[in-house]
Motif scaffolding. Structure first.
Motif: not given
Length: 95
Positions: A61-62, A74-77, A68, A70-72, A65-66
């Motif tokens: 995940k880290s 593509r982030r794992w949230d 990605a 600022n591309d929300e 997210n790094r």
């Protein structure tokens, strides 16, 4: 992949960890009090596998997210409490 597909895949990984580890637990031996040393080791291994899966997820995940930035999209949230509810329950039963 869409967030829904990724989340579904992660849940399937959790289910597979539980399936493989659970298949190794000799419940009848535990109930009969036989081979307890082997049973205890299997339970310790199952706990370690569950914890390793969660640690791998956090690390991945880290990295995702790094990458990605600022591309929300593509982030794992993901909701981790929901994602790991089954694996957490399994690990707790093994303890």
């Amino acid at each position: 992949a869409t967030p829904e597909l990724t989340y579904g895949l992660l849940r399937k990984i959790s289910a597979e960890v539980i399936n493989r580890c659970g298949g190794d637990v000799a419940v009848q031996d535990i109930l009969d009090g036989t081979n307890l040393g082997d049973c205890q080791q299997t339970l310790r291994d199952s706990i370690a596998a569950g914890e390793a899966w969660k640690a791998s997820y956090v690390s991945t995940k880290s990295a995702v997210n790094r990458r990605a930035g600022n591309d929300e999209s593509r982030r794992w949230d993901f909701r981790e409490a929901s994602l790991f509810a089954q694996i957490d329950a399994f690990v707790q039963r093994c303890k």
